[in-house]
Design an enzyme around this catalytic site. Structure first.
Site, PDB file in Angstrom:
ATOM      1  N   LYS A   1       8.166  10.745 -11.309  1.00  0.00           N
ATOM      2  CA  LYS A   1       7.932   9.525 -10.533  1.00  0.00           C
ATOM      3  C   LYS A   1       6.722   8.763 -11.079  1.00  0.00           C
ATOM      4  O   LYS A   1       6.730   7.536 -11.150  1.00  0.00           O
ATOM      5  CB  LYS A   1       7.724   9.878  -9.056  1.00  0.00           C
ATOM      6  CG  LYS A   1       7.808   8.686  -8.127  1.00  0.00           C
ATOM      7  CD  LYS A   1       7.808   9.112  -6.667  1.00  0.00           C
ATOM      8  CE  LYS A   1       7.894   7.886  -5.759  1.00  0.00           C
ATOM      9  NZ  LYS A   1       7.850   8.263  -4.326  1.00  0.00           N
TER      10      LYS A   1
ATOM     11  N   GLY B   1      -0.793   9.901  -6.830  1.00  0.00           N
ATOM     12  CA  GLY B   1       0.349   9.344  -6.126  1.00  0.00           C
ATOM     13  C   GLY B   1       1.125   8.384  -7.004  1.00  0.00           C
ATOM     14  O   GLY B   1       0.638   7.914  -8.032  1.00  0.00           O
ATOM     15  N   ALA B   2       2.353   8.091  -6.588  1.00  0.00           N
ATOM     16  CA  ALA B   2       3.197   7.171  -7.358  1.00  0.00           C
ATOM     17  C   ALA B   2       4.103   6.354  -6.447  1.00  0.00           C
ATOM     18  O   ALA B   2       5.130   5.849  -6.886  1.00  0.00           O
ATOM     19  CB  ALA B   2       4.030   7.959  -8.371  1.00  0.00           C
TER      20      ALA B   2
ATOM     21  N   GLY C   1       4.418   3.308  -3.096  1.00  0.00           N
ATOM     22  CA  GLY C   1       4.170   1.877  -3.012  1.00  0.00           C
ATOM     23  C   GLY C   1       2.707   1.504  -3.104  1.00  0.00           C
ATOM     24  O   GLY C   1       2.342   0.535  -3.787  1.00  0.00           O
TER      25      GLY C   1
ATOM     26  N   ASP D   1      -2.249  -6.057  -1.021  1.00  0.00           N
ATOM     27  CA  ASP D   1      -2.750  -4.680  -1.036  1.00  0.00           C
ATOM     28  C   ASP D   1      -3.611  -4.394  -2.261  1.00  0.00           C
ATOM     29  O   ASP D   1      -4.708  -3.845  -2.146  1.00  0.00           O
ATOM     30  CB  ASP D   1      -1.581  -3.676  -1.008  1.00  0.00           C
ATOM     31  CG  ASP D   1      -0.947  -3.548   0.356  1.00  0.00           C
ATOM     32  OD1 ASP D   1      -1.645  -3.780   1.366  1.00  0.00           O
ATOM     33  OD2 ASP D   1       0.251  -3.204   0.425  1.00  0.00           O
TER      34      ASP D   1
ATOM     35  N   LYS E   1       8.504  -2.921   2.373  1.00  0.00           N
ATOM     36  CA  LYS E   1       7.793  -3.761   1.406  1.00  0.00           C
ATOM     37  C   LYS E   1       8.648  -4.120   0.193  1.00  0.00           C
ATOM     38  O   LYS E   1       8.474  -5.183  -0.397  1.00  0.00           O
ATOM     39  CB  LYS E   1       6.497  -3.078   0.955  1.00  0.00           C
ATOM     40  CG  LYS E   1       5.437  -2.993   2.048  1.00  0.00           C
ATOM     41  CD  LYS E   1       4.144  -2.416   1.522  1.00  0.00           C
ATOM     42  CE  LYS E   1       3.105  -2.296   2.615  1.00  0.00           C
ATOM     43  NZ  LYS E   1       1.800  -1.823   2.110  1.00  0.00           N
TER      44      LYS E   1
END
Length: 279
Positions: free
Chosen positions: A155, A126-127, A129, A102, A66
């Site tokens: 991150k 989370g970090a 995509g 997305d 991506k």
């Protein structure tokens, strides 16, 4: 001659996109054909350039390309540029234009289950995509307050910096677990809990039972984490609606026609149930 579409990634055999799109093309009587193509990184540029052929209307991009696909395209739209990732490409007379559906796909799914989400305090786990697409899209569409937590705090800090926002807090996992009752929407964007993996992304001991707990995973359709949240009385949302929504947006980019999202959703659910019965 059929117009061609594809999804590229590595691996890609698990993708439900061909099933979902080809069924909808058939139902609408559209002369398109969609396939999954497994692409190794050394051949990525060659494959992308082959899509400039006029019988290709466009393609989807999934993990791990991506971000890597961006330099190979002619243009990307503003939201894809802000997110730093492309998952949908349109071929306009040999010119490849990239989009990211997305974030909007997730946002539409969230709107259905929590119409007042813009007023809620949100925590993203989370970090990577997916977190980046959801975080930046929600911020760009007026979310009031979004915090980040990740096993690698650095991150998450990098994501906050890239998004150029000052009113987000970055928490360690343990801090997020302690403060969980402060959030009305909790979103897992990690792969923890996906089929064939164990564990949960975050303990829900301090969960506000009025919260919406969302997981972008759709295999299994209800992760252990979502089951735990449901048992505590929270509303839950898996990743099926986001998957269908982002696909529907891509469908319209390619064809100019809005597909029947309810039908697409049912095709995906039926296939997942069939797979579960075969296990």
């Amino acid at each position: 001659m059929k117009k061609r579409l594809a999804v590229i990634g590595h691996p890609i055999s698990h993708s439900l996109s061909p099933l979902m799109h080809n069924n909808e093309f058939h139902e609408l009587g559209l002369d398109y054909e969609y396939e999954a193509i497994d692409v190794v990184e050394s051949e990525l540029e060659l494959v992308i350039n082959s899509f400039r052929s006029l019988d290709f209307s466009g393609f989807n991009v999934t993990i791990p390309y991506k971000e890597k696909v961006i330099p190979l395209l002619d243009e990307i739209d503003e939201e894809a540029a802000a997110i730093g990732a492309v998952n949908t490409v349109v071929n306009r007379n040999g010119k490849l234009i990239g989009y990211n559906t997305d974030g909007q796909g997730y946002m539409s799914a969230l709107e259905n289950i929590s119409p007042t989400w813009k007023k809620k305090k949100i925590l993203i786990i989370g970090a990577g995509g997916a977190a980046r697409a959801i975080y930046i899209s929600l911020l760009r569409h007026s979310a009031a307050m979004i915090d980040l937590t990740n096993r690698s705090v650095q991150k998450a800090e990098n994501l906050k910096t890239d998004a150029k926002v000052s009113n987000s807090n970055v928490l360690s996992i343990s801090e997020a677990e302690e403060q969980l009752g402060n959030y009305q929407i909790i979103i897992n964007t990690t792969s923890v809990g996906m089929k064939h993996t164990s564990g949960v992304p975050l303990q829900l001991t301090n969960l506000n039972k009025e919260a919406v707990v969302s997981d972008i995973i759709y295999t299994p359709m209800k992760t252990t984490w979502l089951q735990n949240a449901e048992q505590k009385g929270a509303k839950i949302m898996n990743g099926i609606t986001m998957f269908v929504n982002q696909g529907a947006l891509a469908f319209k980019y390619w064809t100019g026609i809005s597909p029947n999202q309810e039908r697409m959703n049912q095709v995906v659910i039926n296939n997942l149930k069939e797979r579960n019965n075969q296990c």
